[in-house]
Design a protein around this motif. Sequence first.
Motif, short mmCIF file in Angstrom:
data_model
loop_
_atom_site.label_atom_id
_atom_site.label_comp_id
_atom_site.label_asym_id
_atom_site.label_seq_id
_atom_site.Cartn_x
_atom_site.Cartn_y
_atom_site.Cartn_z
N ARG A 1 0.72 -0.95 0.01
CA ARG A 1 0.16 0.08 -0.24
C ARG A 1 0.88 1.19 -0.06
N ALA A 2 2.01 1.28 0.95
CA ALA A 2 2.92 2.38 0.85
C ALA A 2 3.69 2.67 -0.45
N LYS A 3 3.97 1.61 -1.01
CA LYS A 3 4.67 1.43 -2.47
C LYS A 3 3.67 2.10 -3.39
N ARG A 4 2.56 1.56 -3.37
CA ARG A 4 1.68 2.12 -4.25
C ARG A 4 1.57 3.54 -4.18
N ALA A 5 1.30 4.18 -3.05
CA ALA A 5 0.97 5.46 -2.80
C ALA A 5 1.99 6.45 -3.22
N TRP A 6 3.14 5.91 -2.97
CA TRP A 6 4.39 6.61 -3.27
C TRP A 6 4.74 6.69 -4.89
N LEU A 7 4.41 5.47 -5.63
CA LEU A 7 4.48 5.53 -6.96
C LEU A 7 3.37 6.39 -7.55
N HIS A 8 2.08 6.35 -7.15
CA HIS A 8 1.09 7.20 -7.70
C HIS A 8 1.43 8.49 -7.28
N ALA A 9 2.13 9.10 -6.28
CA ALA A 9 2.54 10.26 -5.84
C ALA A 9 3.33 10.72 -7.08
N ARG A 10 4.30 10.00 -7.27
CA ARG A 10 5.59 10.16 -8.02
C ARG A 10 5.12 10.44 -9.64
N LEU A 11 3.97 9.68 -10.28
CA LEU A 11 3.56 9.40 -11.52
C LEU A 11 2.73 10.62 -11.65
N ASP A 12 1.92 11.11 -10.52
CA ASP A 12 1.16 12.45 -10.48
C ASP A 12 1.95 13.65 -10.87
N ALA A 13 3.38 13.51 -10.06
CA ALA A 13 4.21 14.82 -10.06
C ALA A 13 4.75 14.95 -11.51
N LEU A 14 5.16 13.69 -12.26
CA LEU A 14 5.90 13.59 -13.57
C LEU A 14 4.64 14.18 -14.54
N VAL A 15 3.56 13.26 -14.48
CA VAL A 15 2.53 13.89 -15.50
C VAL A 15 1.91 15.02 -15.20
N GLY A 16 1.61 15.46 -14.02
CA GLY A 16 1.12 16.80 -13.59
C GLY A 16 -0.33 16.93 -13.53
#
Length: 126
Positions: free
Chosen positions: A108-123
């Motif tokens: 769950r923490a890995k998914r949340a981190w990955l989702h946050a990183r992708l959101d930051a990259l994609v905007g």
Amino acid sequence: LTAVIPPQLSALRRISATATARARPQASAWQTVRSEELRAKLSLSWCPPGCLGSPAEAACTNGHKAAFRVLAGIGGAVRFWEKLAGSPGRIDTDFPWLLSDPSLLNLRAKRAWLHARLDALVGCNA
């Protein structure tokens, strides 16, 4: 060696027999052990409102990787992982060393981190 082991085994058998005679019935003894185990796990991950954090969070804050690994292995990092999943940016800012070993974070923490990183990259905030 054979002169030492049999007396020790007999002493252990006597202790075991004495403890069994005084113990509760088998089912309730097992329930007691299980409830003690659950209580111990809860005490490792539980924190009253307003406290600074769990033992797992303290281990992470101080960079004690081995201590955190032990706590995570016995279920003591659950509350900390929930906090990280709620604010995944802290993984990058406060605890980047958690990313060095995949077993240090739960899914769950890995998914949340990955989702946050992708959101930051994609905007996007989808």
